[in-house]
Design an enzyme around this catalytic site. Structure first.
Site, PDB file in Angstrom:
ATOM      1  N   LYS A  27      38.332  39.962  45.034  1.00 39.87           N
ATOM      2  CA  LYS A  27      38.863  40.617  44.090  1.00 39.87           C
ATOM      3  C   LYS A  27      39.168  39.774  43.142  1.00 39.87           C
ATOM      4  O   LYS A  27      40.109  38.841  43.021  1.00 39.87           O
ATOM      5  CB  LYS A  27      40.409  41.417  44.680  1.00 39.87           C
ATOM      6  N   SER A  61      43.958  49.083  42.126  1.00 39.05           N
ATOM      7  CA  SER A  61      43.315  48.211  41.292  1.00 39.05           C
ATOM      8  C   SER A  61      42.329  47.574  41.900  1.00 39.05           C
ATOM      9  O   SER A  61      41.250  46.749  41.160  1.00 39.05           O
ATOM     10  CB  SER A  61      44.039  47.126  40.870  1.00 39.05           C
ATOM     11  N   SER A  86      46.634  49.650  46.042  1.00 33.55           N
ATOM     12  CA  SER A  86      45.669  49.249  45.349  1.00 33.55           C
ATOM     13  C   SER A  86      44.657  48.956  46.062  1.00 33.55           C
ATOM     14  O   SER A  86      43.460  48.710  45.614  1.00 33.55           O
ATOM     15  CB  SER A  86      45.920  48.001  44.499  1.00 33.55           C
TER      16      SER A  86
END
Length: 414
Positions: A92, A147, A171
């Site tokens: 990520k 996210s 997220s």
């Protein structure tokens, strides 16, 4: 786009039937073909990935190190050597490699950084890749959630079998639900996190519970590692802790007592619960008292805001403590709490509107409990929905056991 599982790849690479270099080259080819449309990646590190894959092949050719302890050449832990051998992993964001260090030590190969929310918007349920906005692999006009947007898309579309995430309010779990994959947030504080507030915890996105469990074994503190390391080779494994006995007792709550989810996500999640009951994975119980929590939104926002008003922080700590007591009472009589993951279907790229997609997830960032989103089927818009499983602190194995009992690979077919 169909990829082999983490367990299948690692077993084949360790056995020498496939080379890590070839596995990684195929993943890079998939990314090159699909990412212009999906925009799941901000960076792809092809040269470094192929070099690292070559190192893994060299390690396999040399054989496991000789040791008298677990993990040694002939000891009982021999099969735990390089448990992620040759597995392509996406991380990520540009700084995600640091969190992937245990995966590299386990033989994993990082192929690139996935999309996260870009500048210019206050909402976090979108992603911005190197080629444009990240799209949901099931419907390009819908967001994948965030996210950990690119991470969920990369796994759901079959570009990689495993992607790391972090979860400060949902997220990992929200994009997992909206992209139709498994998403695990671990107990807050159990693994290192750079988040100063303590609300965020590391997590993973994977197509199956067995693949999520393989990640959990690789990153878990040594004290939690299952003595039977050979379980790494079996797709039915439930995690690093001793597998629990099924069915697990569970409480169902469609709204946690304060949220107002749309009817369809609730119905899909409830149908997923019924399937788990039919599969013998859970047994619903009625708590002695209803399980409503206090709405954590003001508390989360106060804890997240630098220089927050002292009165707001005091109230945040009060809400955290009270919800902690309510969850403790719930878990004294049941092993799991089940809810929808998100209160709505994936929204369009114009934004989420007035509904917080985090309404059902961020309570467990404030409380610190581990939680997992499990695919729960598809809505009338053609997009996936999720069922959220929440367990007591430190009981990730319970979540992985039930997710494993669900039994079906998830993600985009093709």
């Amino acid at each position: 786009m169909k990829t082999a599982s983490v367990v299948e790849i690692a077993s084949a690479v360790r056995a020498g039937t496939v080379r890590a270099v070839d596995v990684v080259a195929e993943a890079l080819e998939r990314i090159e073909r699909a990412d212009p449309v999906l925009c799941a990646f901000t960076e792809v590190w092809a040269e470094e990935a192929l070099r690292r894959a070559g190192e893994v092949d060299a390690l396999v050719a040399a054989g496991p190190p000789r040791s008298s302890g677990p993990g040694g050449g002939g000891g009982p832990g021999a099969r735990a050597w390089l448990p992620l051998a040759g597995v392509p992993v996406a991380v990520k964001g540009r700084h995600g490699v640091r969190a992937a260090i245990p995966l590299l030590a386990a033989g994993g190969v990082v192929v690139g950084a996935t999309a996260v929310p870009g500048p210019g918007t206050a909402w976090q349920t979108w992603g911005l890749g190197a080629r444009g906005r990240t799209v949901n692999p099931w419907r390009a006009d819908r967001t994948p959630g965030g996210s950990s947007a690119g991470a969920a898309v990369a796994v759901a579309a079959g570009l990689v079998p495993l992607a790391t995430g972090s979860d400060g309010a949902g997220s990992v779990r929200i994009p997992a639900a909206w992209c139709g994959v498994v998403g695990l947030k671990v107990t807050n504080g159990r693994l290192p996190s750079r988040d100063r507030t303590g609300l965020a915890a590391p997590g993973v996105l994977a197509r199956t519970a067995a693949d999520a469990a393989a990640w959990w074994r690789a990153v878990s503190p040594p004290t939690t590692v299952d003595a039977d390391a050979s379980a790494a080779d079996t797709p039915s494994t439930t995690g690093v802790d001793m597998p629990p006995s099924l069915p697990l007792t569970a409480v169902w709550s469609p709204d946690l007592g304060f949220a107002r989810p749309d009817p369809e996500p609730v119905a899909l999640a409830r149908a997923a619960v019924d399937r788990l009951v039919d599969a013998g994975a859970v047994r619903l119980v009625r708590p002695q008292a209803p399980p409503p929590l206090l709405d954590p939104a003001p508390a989360w926002l106060a804890l997240r805001t630098p220089g927050a008003d002292p009165a707001g922080l005091a109230d945040a700590h009060r809400v955290r403590a009270e919800n902690g007591r309510r969850l403790a009472r719930l878990f004294a009589g049941a092993e799991l709490l089940l809810t929808p993951t998100a209160p709505t279907a994936p929204h369009g790229h114009e934004g989420p509107g007035d509904v917080y997609s985090t309404a059902l997830t961020w309570a467990f960032n404030v409380s610190g409990h581990p939680a997992l989103s499990l695919p729960a089927g598809f809505g009338t818009d053609g997009c996936p929905a999720g069922l959220q499983l929440v367990a007591p602190h430190g009981r990730e194995a319970l979540l992985l056991a039930v997710a494993g009992a669900a039994g079906k690979p998830s993600g985009r077919k093709g």
